[in-house]
Design a protein around this motif. Structure first.
Motif, PDB file in Angstrom:
ATOM      1  N   ARG A  97       0.844  -1.210   0.000  1.00  0.00           N
ATOM      2  CA  ARG A  97       0.000   0.000   0.000  1.00  0.00           C
ATOM      3  C   ARG A  97       0.877   1.258   0.000  1.00  0.00           C
ATOM      4  O   ARG A  97       0.670   2.185  -0.781  1.00  0.00           O
ATOM      5  N   LYS A  98       1.896   1.239   0.886  1.00  0.00           N
ATOM      6  CA  LYS A  98       2.772   2.431   0.952  1.00  0.00           C
ATOM      7  C   LYS A  98       3.531   2.601  -0.370  1.00  0.00           C
ATOM      8  O   LYS A  98       3.802   3.719  -0.789  1.00  0.00           O
ATOM      9  N   SER A  99       3.876   1.498  -1.024  1.00  0.00           N
ATOM     10  CA  SER A  99       4.579   1.600  -2.304  1.00  0.00           C
ATOM     11  C   SER A  99       3.659   2.227  -3.338  1.00  0.00           C
ATOM     12  O   SER A  99       4.077   3.083  -4.118  1.00  0.00           O
ATOM     13  N   MET A 100       2.397   1.806  -3.316  1.00  0.00           N
ATOM     14  CA  MET A 100       1.442   2.372  -4.266  1.00  0.00           C
ATOM     15  C   MET A 100       1.299   3.878  -4.007  1.00  0.00           C
ATOM     16  O   MET A 100       1.383   4.681  -4.931  1.00  0.00           O
ATOM     17  N   GLU A 101       1.146   4.232  -2.720  1.00  0.00           N
ATOM     18  CA  GLU A 101       0.967   5.652  -2.385  1.00  0.00           C
ATOM     19  C   GLU A 101       2.205   6.476  -2.756  1.00  0.00           C
ATOM     20  O   GLU A 101       2.097   7.636  -3.128  1.00  0.00           O
ATOM     21  N   GLU A 150      -3.614  -8.341  -7.297  1.00  0.00           N
ATOM     22  CA  GLU A 150      -5.005  -8.081  -7.671  1.00  0.00           C
ATOM     23  C   GLU A 150      -5.503  -6.800  -6.997  1.00  0.00           C
ATOM     24  O   GLU A 150      -6.243  -6.014  -7.588  1.00  0.00           O
ATOM     25  N   LYS A 151      -5.040  -6.598  -5.773  1.00  0.00           N
ATOM     26  CA  LYS A 151      -5.510  -5.427  -5.019  1.00  0.00           C
ATOM     27  C   LYS A 151      -4.809  -4.137  -5.462  1.00  0.00           C
ATOM     28  O   LYS A 151      -5.444  -3.102  -5.586  1.00  0.00           O
ATOM     29  N   TYR A 152      -3.488  -4.203  -5.676  1.00  0.00           N
ATOM     30  CA  TYR A 152      -2.730  -2.958  -5.889  1.00  0.00           C
ATOM     31  C   TYR A 152      -2.349  -2.668  -7.334  1.00  0.00           C
ATOM     32  O   TYR A 152      -1.891  -1.577  -7.638  1.00  0.00           O
ATOM     33  N   ASN A 153      -2.487  -3.668  -8.232  1.00  0.00           N
ATOM     34  CA  ASN A 153      -2.048  -3.422  -9.618  1.00  0.00           C
ATOM     35  C   ASN A 153      -3.220  -3.056 -10.529  1.00  0.00           C
ATOM     36  O   ASN A 153      -3.235  -3.428 -11.697  1.00  0.00           O
ATOM     37  N   ARG A 154      -4.167  -2.322 -10.001  1.00  0.00           N
ATOM     38  CA  ARG A 154      -5.356  -1.965 -10.790  1.00  0.00           C
ATOM     39  C   ARG A 154      -5.037  -0.908 -11.851  1.00  0.00           C
ATOM     40  O   ARG A 154      -5.529  -0.967 -12.966  1.00  0.00           O
ATOM     41  N   GLU A 155      -4.229   0.091 -11.445  1.00  0.00           N
ATOM     42  CA  GLU A 155      -3.926   1.193 -12.369  1.00  0.00           C
ATOM     43  C   GLU A 155      -2.578   1.017 -13.062  1.00  0.00           C
ATOM     44  O   GLU A 155      -2.367   1.482 -14.166  1.00  0.00           O
ATOM     45  N   GLN A 205       1.533  -1.350 -12.538  1.00  0.00           N
ATOM     46  CA  GLN A 205       2.183  -2.508 -11.913  1.00  0.00           C
ATOM     47  C   GLN A 205       2.934  -2.070 -10.655  1.00  0.00           C
ATOM     48  O   GLN A 205       4.042  -1.559 -10.759  1.00  0.00           O
ATOM     49  N   VAL A 206       2.293  -2.238  -9.504  1.00  0.00           N
ATOM     50  CA  VAL A 206       2.932  -1.852  -8.229  1.00  0.00           C
ATOM     51  C   VAL A 206       3.694  -3.047  -7.657  1.00  0.00           C
ATOM     52  O   VAL A 206       4.862  -2.943  -7.281  1.00  0.00           O
ATOM     53  N   VAL A 207       3.022  -4.202  -7.610  1.00  0.00           N
ATOM     54  CA  VAL A 207       3.610  -5.381  -6.953  1.00  0.00           C
ATOM     55  C   VAL A 207       4.177  -6.330  -8.018  1.00  0.00           C
ATOM     56  O   VAL A 207       3.478  -6.691  -8.966  1.00  0.00           O
ATOM     57  N   PHE A 208       5.443  -6.684  -7.857  1.00  0.00           N
ATOM     58  CA  PHE A 208       6.097  -7.637  -8.772  1.00  0.00           C
ATOM     59  C   PHE A 208       6.238  -8.986  -8.091  1.00  0.00           C
ATOM     60  O   PHE A 208       6.818  -9.085  -6.998  1.00  0.00           O
ATOM     61  N   HIS A 209       5.761 -10.041  -8.738  1.00  0.00           N
ATOM     62  CA  HIS A 209       5.982 -11.404  -8.277  1.00  0.00           C
ATOM     63  C   HIS A 209       7.348 -11.853  -8.808  1.00  0.00           C
ATOM     64  O   HIS A 209       7.859 -11.260  -9.756  1.00  0.00           O
ATOM     65  N   THR A 210       7.940 -12.888  -8.221  1.00  0.00           N
ATOM     66  CA  THR A 210       9.186 -13.444  -8.784  1.00  0.00           C
ATOM     67  C   THR A 210       8.956 -14.893  -9.176  1.00  0.00           C
ATOM     68  O   THR A 210       8.410 -15.675  -8.394  1.00  0.00           O
ATOM     69  N   LEU A 211       9.386 -15.242 -10.386  1.00  0.00           N
ATOM     70  CA  LEU A 211       9.259 -16.630 -10.842  1.00  0.00           C
ATOM     71  C   LEU A 211      10.642 -17.216 -11.081  1.00  0.00           C
ATOM     72  O   LEU A 211      11.463 -16.612 -11.783  1.00  0.00           O
ATOM     73  N   GLN A 212      10.873 -18.397 -10.495  1.00  0.00           N
ATOM     74  CA  GLN A 212      12.168 -19.078 -10.661  1.00  0.00           C
ATOM     75  C   GLN A 212      12.031 -20.066 -11.809  1.00  0.00           C
ATOM     76  O   GLN A 212      11.360 -21.092 -11.683  1.00  0.00           O
ATOM     77  N   MET A 213      12.720 -19.786 -12.906  1.00  0.00           N
ATOM     78  CA  MET A 213      12.527 -20.596 -14.102  1.00  0.00           C
ATOM     79  C   MET A 213      13.272 -21.922 -14.062  1.00  0.00           C
ATOM     80  O   MET A 213      13.163 -22.708 -15.003  1.00  0.00           O
ATOM     81  N   GLY A 271       4.073   5.935  -5.241  1.00  0.00           N
ATOM     82  CA  GLY A 271       4.259   5.965  -6.696  1.00  0.00           C
ATOM     83  C   GLY A 271       5.408   5.087  -7.155  1.00  0.00           C
ATOM     84  O   GLY A 271       5.973   5.289  -8.228  1.00  0.00           O
ATOM     85  N   ILE A 272       5.773   4.092  -6.340  1.00  0.00           N
ATOM     86  CA  ILE A 272       6.892   3.213  -6.726  1.00  0.00           C
ATOM     87  C   ILE A 272       6.396   1.760  -6.852  1.00  0.00           C
ATOM     88  O   ILE A 272       5.235   1.473  -6.594  1.00  0.00           O
ATOM     89  N   SER A 273       7.302   0.869  -7.227  1.00  0.00           N
ATOM     90  CA  SER A 273       6.932  -0.549  -7.300  1.00  0.00           C
ATOM     91  C   SER A 273       7.764  -1.346  -6.307  1.00  0.00           C
ATOM     92  O   SER A 273       8.863  -0.932  -5.941  1.00  0.00           O
ATOM     93  N   VAL A 274       7.231  -2.505  -5.936  1.00  0.00           N
ATOM     94  CA  VAL A 274       7.932  -3.335  -4.958  1.00  0.00           C
ATOM     95  C   VAL A 274       8.010  -4.768  -5.484  1.00  0.00           C
ATOM     96  O   VAL A 274       7.031  -5.301  -5.996  1.00  0.00           O
ATOM     97  N   MET A 275       9.192  -5.366  -5.361  1.00  0.00           N
ATOM     98  CA  MET A 275       9.352  -6.751  -5.817  1.00  0.00           C
ATOM     99  C   MET A 275       9.318  -7.680  -4.609  1.00  0.00           C
ATOM    100  O   MET A 275       9.881  -7.357  -3.561  1.00  0.00           O
ATOM    101  N   ILE A 276       8.702  -8.831  -4.798  1.00  0.00           N
ATOM    102  CA  ILE A 276       8.685  -9.830  -3.720  1.00  0.00           C
ATOM    103  C   ILE A 276       9.489 -11.036  -4.203  1.00  0.00           C
ATOM    104  O   ILE A 276       9.148 -11.652  -5.222  1.00  0.00           O
ATOM    105  N   ASP A 277      10.564 -11.339  -3.499  1.00  0.00           N
ATOM    106  CA  ASP A 277      11.478 -12.410  -3.928  1.00  0.00           C
ATOM    107  C   ASP A 277      10.809 -13.780  -3.854  1.00  0.00           C
ATOM    108  O   ASP A 277       9.850 -13.976  -3.093  1.00  0.00           O
ATOM    109  N   ALA A 278      11.363 -14.721  -4.624  1.00  0.00           N
ATOM    110  CA  ALA A 278      10.880 -16.112  -4.559  1.00  0.00           C
ATOM    111  C   ALA A 278      11.858 -16.932  -3.728  1.00  0.00           C
ATOM    112  O   ALA A 278      13.064 -16.668  -3.738  1.00  0.00           O
ATOM    113  N   GLU A 279      11.326 -17.938  -3.035  1.00  0.00           N
ATOM    114  CA  GLU A 279      12.186 -18.724  -2.137  1.00  0.00           C
ATOM    115  C   GLU A 279      11.976 -20.228  -2.380  1.00  0.00           C
ATOM    116  O   GLU A 279      11.635 -20.638  -3.481  1.00  0.00           O
ATOM    117  N   GLU A 280      12.157 -21.036  -1.340  1.00  0.00           N
ATOM    118  CA  GLU A 280      12.083 -22.495  -1.505  1.00  0.00           C
ATOM    119  C   GLU A 280      10.675 -22.915  -1.940  1.00  0.00           C
ATOM    120  O   GLU A 280       9.684 -22.362  -1.468  1.00  0.00           O
TER     121      GLU A 280
END
Ligand SMILES: Cc1cc2nc3c(=O)[nH]c(=O)nc-3n(C[C@H](O)[C@H](O)[C@H](O)COP(=O)(O)OP(=O)(O)OC[C@H]3O[C@@H](n4cnc5c(N)ncnc54)[C@H](O)[C@@H]3O)c2cc1C
Length: 390
Positions: free
Chosen positions: A167-171, A198-203, A205-213, A173-182
């Motif tokens: 929420r604070k990242s959205m307010e 779903e909640k914050y990326n309406r307008e 891309q605020v929240v970034f997911h991480t995918l381990q390929m 005006g920045i984006s935040v990445m969430i790392d992937a783990e085990e």
């Protein structure tokens, strides 16, 4: 000559002394035996509270980290910014277990959100779920076991921490990445991150997911994630990485007798990584992408694809990212060509960033990593300077 061979640009901010120091550091971590024994000895030393600072601080810590506090990171931010590279300030404390520590970590992450809001040279905020929630709790939730009422409340507190950061990242005006783990805690994390997107990326891309390929299921997951986002009407955002827990994943799968979630070989991982990058680039007006890699081929493939599809180098939805202390030849050469580049700048108390440092050392051994390449480039640049009398 490849874009990444320009060592003059790659090491422009490094003195000869810095280069020699980096050279010896990489020579040290090149030996798998040394790294394996060193990691065990360090863990013992930490448990016995032996003084290890004098050996770690001037070597691996200074090479891979920005400092112990946010303030310590300022010179690194300034140095990156001179090369048009932005920072991703990463409070990299790991192995924390108490509610008090999780609240403290949340405060620190919120401080990076604030810094990101006020400084142009900081690109994203970032956090790891295990920095704000107990590993065993995420594991239980991932295994679909019934949580006790107390655990349920504990999980809610963790989700609230993540929610506040987003929420604070959205307010701000920045984006935040969430790392992937085990993988055995990732199912719970996936679920929470998708809800946050779903909640914050309406307008935007605020929240970034991480995918381990390196995971066999992630390309499929990416495509489904994209479809779900379209259906629910939000903008997906992903950081793509290969994955940092391969040995651990394989060992656990073997020990507990289930099929390893990791690809059988490196080619398969590389292939999925590049396919995932292409998938995102094909949908880049909707999905935001951070390409987190030190692999030259993957970076080259991405820029070739961008070129063919006439995507601007500085497309706002495309970032390349490397870790501090690694692959400056990629970061700096991409930045000078106008691509958006950000460097993960981990910081935190030396003792708490140890697991991070051990992962970096392990990844840079001659077997798994690309130390040979780093060493060759450093040698090449030292030779060039020597020849030019610099
Ligand atoms: C900006 C950034 C953010 C990151 N964030 C995360 C994160 O959130 N979570 C995380 O787990 N990691 C993260 N990493 C680390 C990353 O997952 C890799 O460990 C690291 O970057 C090395 O992979 P590479 O793409 O640079 O390429 P390379 O050096 O070409 O590839 C090495 C990687 O390939 C894979 N691999 C190697 N051998 C095999 C094999 N035999 N079979 C299958 N796969 C194999 C492994 O993933 C290994 O780490 C991050 C890295 C960067 C640069």
């Amino acid at each position: 000559m490849s874009l990444f061979d320009n060592t003059r640009v790659a090491f422009a901010d490094k003195s000869n002394r810095d280069l020699r120091k980096a050279y010896w550091m990489f020579v040290m971590v090149k030996s798998p035996l040394l790294v394996k024994t060193g990691a065990v000895l360090l863990q013992i030393a930490i448990r016995l509270s032996l003084p290890i600072r004098w050996i770690l601080k001037p070597t691996v810590f200074d090479h891979f980290c920005g400092g112990e506090t946010l303030q310590d990171c300022i010179p690194s931010l300034e140095s990156l910014s001179k090369r048009n590279v932005k920072a991703v300030l990463d409070y990299a404390a790991e192995g924390v277990e108490t509610e008090k520590e999780f609240d403290e970590a949340t405060e620190r992450i919120l401080a990076t959100v604030e810094l990101c809001r006020t400084r142009e040279d900081v690109a994203f905020a970032v956090f790891k779920f295990t920095g704000i929630a107990r590993f065993a709790l995420l594991e239980k939730q991932s295994a679909n076991e019934i949580l006790t009422a107390e655990e349920q409340q504990e999980l809610e507190r963790a989700v609230n921490r993540a929610d506040e950061i987003c929420r604070k990242s959205m307010e701000a005006g920045i984006s935040v990445m969430i790392d992937a783990e085990e993988s055995w805690i990732q199912t719970a994390v996936d679920d929470i991150v998708e809800r946050l997107m779903e909640k914050y990326n309406r307008e935007r891309q605020v929240v970034f997911h991480t995918l381990q390929m390196y995971r066999v299921d992630r390309l499929y997951y990416l495509k489904n994630l994209f479809a779900r986002a379209m259906e629910k009407g939000y903008f997906p955002a992903v950081k793509l990485v290969r994955g940092a827990y391969m040995e651990k994943e394989r060992e656990r799968a073997m020990e507990k007798d289930y099929a390893s979630p990791i690809h059988l070989d490196k080619n398969a991982t590389d292939d999925d990584f590049d396919k995932a990058v292409r998938f995102c680039l094909m949908h880049i007006d909707t999905i935001a992408l951070c390409i987190g890699t030190h692999n030259e081929n993957s970076c080259q493939e991405a820029i070739d694809f961008m070129h063919v599809h006439e995507l601007d180098a500085n497309h706002p939805n495309i970032h390349f990212s490397q870790l501090m202390g690694m692959s400056d030849h990629i970061s700096n050469n991409l930045a000078i060509e106008g691509y958006n580049v950000c460097k993960y700048l981990p910081y935190g108390p030396l003792k708490l960033v140890m697991p991070y440092l051990i992962r970096r050392a392990e990844e840079n051994t001659s077997v798994a990593g690309q130390t040979g390449r780093e060493l060759e480039l450093i040698k090449k640049e030292l030779r060039r300077r020597n020849k030019e009398g610099l």
